[in-house]
Design a protein around this motif. Structure first.
Motif: not given
Length: 377
Positions: A28-32, A178-185, A359-361
Motif C-alpha cells: 500500500n505505502l510504496v506506490p504512495a 497508523d498503517n495505510p489502507i488502499s483507497e480502493l477499500f 487512507h494511504v495518501e
C-alpha cells in the motif's frame, strides 16, 4: 538531486496476494511514497520465492530482491540475512533508511539516518505459537527486539499499544502513524448478506479462530442462520486439525467456510457481503483486517486486548469482546445482526474514522513529514 530512500521490508512477488500485515503495508505505502518526486525509492527485501538476486522496476520504484537464506527468522535477523541486507544497503548508499519488522534488527548497526516501524512483537507471537521451546525462543526474541529498539534513533509506532511497549525501553524519537489502507477499500459499495461473518485470519493459536467458530455454534443453536467465512492459510497444522475436528463434530460444515489464502480483490468482495468482521486474536497491534473492514464500513467484533481496543469504538463502530468467552462473542454478534439501525450507524462511523486514520495518501503524507524531520539539518 532526489533523496535516496532505502525502504527495507517484506515485499511480495505477487502484490495482489500479500502475506501478512507487513507485506500489505508495504504494497500500500510504496506506490504512495513513490508519488513524491523528491524521493528516489529503493525497496530491499529478502525473497523466499527466488533463487537469484534480481532488480526490477515497479513504476518509479526499484525493487531489489535477495534470495532469503535457509534458516530461522532469528538466524536471518542476526547473521545471514543481516549481512545480505547490510551489504545491499551500503551498495545503494541511501540518504535515509526506513526499515520494517525484523529488518529493523538487520539495519540497526548501520551508521545512516534511519526510521524503524515497529509492526509487532515477535516475542509475544512466539509465546502463543505451538512448537518446541516456544517459551525460551520468546525470551530470546524479547532480548533481541528490545536491544534493537534501544539502538533506533527514530521509531514509527502504529498504535498506542506499541508506544506503551516502547516506553522506558528506548530513547528514540517516536512518531505515531497508523498503517495505510488502499483507497480502493474506501470506494467499495457494500451489499451485505444477512448474517454473514467474515474474518481474515491465518489458522493459528494466536488468531484464536476456534473460539470464533464456537460462537457460531452458539448462534446456530439459537436458530440464527449464520455463516462464518474464514480467509487465511494454515500456519499451525495441529491447530488446524483441532479446528476441523470441532467443525465436523458439531456439524458446522455448511456454516463455516474455509477460504484459504485469498487475493486482495477477493478480500474486498468478502467485506462487501459481510454483515460483521470478526477478529478474536490473543495478540495483535494494529491488524490490517480491522482497518480494511472499517474502510468498507463493516461493523467489527474484536478482542478487548492489546492494540484492538484503540481501533474499535465499543458500541459505535463495533464491539470489544473477551476472546476467551464464546458467549460474549456470540452475544455481541447477535446484537449487530438483529439491529439494522445499529449496524448502519456503525457502518457510517467506521468509514469516517478509517478515512481520517488509515487512507494511504494521508499515511504517506505523515510518513514523508517524518522523513523530512529526520533529514532536517
Amino acid at each position: 538531486m532526489p533523496i535516496k530512500l532505502a525502504f527495507v521490508t517484506q515485499f511480495p512477488i505477487d502484490i495482489d496476494r500479500p502475506h501478512g500485515g507487513v507485506e500489505a503495508v508495504s504494497v500500500n505505502l510504496v506506490p504512495a511514497l513513490a508519488a513524491y518526486s523528491e524521493f528516489e525509492l529503493h525497496v530491499i527485501t529478502l525473497c523466499p520465492d527466488t533463487i537469484t538476486e534480481s532488480t526490477e522496476k515497479l513504476e518509479s520504484t526499484t525493487i531489489h530482491r535477495i534470495p532469503k537464506p535457509a534458516g530461522s527468522e532469528l538466524i536471518n535477523a542476526l547473521k545471514k540475512g543481516k549481512q545480505l541486507i547490510e551489504g545491499k544497503v551500503k551498495e545503494i548508499s541511501p540518504d535515509l533508511i526506513h526499515a520494517h519488522d525484523t529488518y529493523g534488527i538487520m539495519v540497526k548497526d548501520l551508521n545512516m539516518p534511519k526510521v524503524f516501524t515497529v509492526h509487532g512483537f515477535i516475542y509475544g507471537d512466539t509465546l502463543l505459537a505451538n512448537g518446541k521451546f516456544n517459551v525460551l525462543r520468546s525470551k530470546i526474541w524479547k532480548i533481541i527486539e528490545k536491544s534493537s529498539w534501544r539502538k533506533q534513533p527514530n521509531i514509527i509506532s502504529i498504535s498506542p499499544y506499541v508506544r506503551e511497549r516502547l516506553t522506558g525501553v528506548t530513547k528514540a524519537h517516536i512518531f505515531d502513524i497508523d498503517n495505510p489502507i488502499s483507497e480502493l477499500f474506501f470506494d467499495l459499495t457494500r451489499e451485505p448478506r444477512k448474517n454473514v461473518i467474515f474474518t481474515s485470519a491465518v489458522i493459528s493459536p494466536r488468531k484464536n479462530v476456534i473460539q470464533l467458530v464456537k460462537a457460531v455454534k452458539i448462534l446456530v443453536d439459537r436458530g440464527v442462520e449464520v455463516e462464518l467465512r474464514i480467509a487465511g492459510g494454515v500456519v499451525d497444522q495441529d491447530y488446524a486439525t483441532q479446528l476441523m475436528e470441532f467443525i465436523a463434530l458439531n456439524n458446522l460444515q455448511q456454516r463455516v467456510i474455509l477460504l484459504g489464502r485469498i487475493s486482495t480483490q477477493e478480500v474486498q468482495a468478502e467485506l462487501c457481503q459481510a454483515a460483521i468482521y470478526g477478529l478474536v486474536s490473543l495478540e495483535e497491534n494494529s491488524p490490517m483486517g480491522i482497518e480494511e473492514a472499517m474502510a468498507v464500513g463493516v461493523p467489527v467484533v474484536t478482542s478487548n486486548r492489546c492494540g484492538m481496543p484503540y481501533m474499535v469504538k465499543h458500541g459505535e463502530t463495533g464491539y470489544l469482546i473477551n476472546p476467551f468467552d464464546e458467549y460474549n462473542i456470540a452475544n455481541k454478534c447477535e446484537l449487530i445482526l438483529n439491529d439494522s439501525k445499529l449496524a448502519r450507524k456503525m457502518h457510517l462511523k467506521a468509514k469516517q474514522l478509517a478515512r481520517d486514520l488509515y487512507h494511504v495518501e494521508k499515511v504517506a503524507a505523515r510518513t514523508i513529514a517524518v522523513y523530512n524531520e529526520v533529514l532536517a539539518p
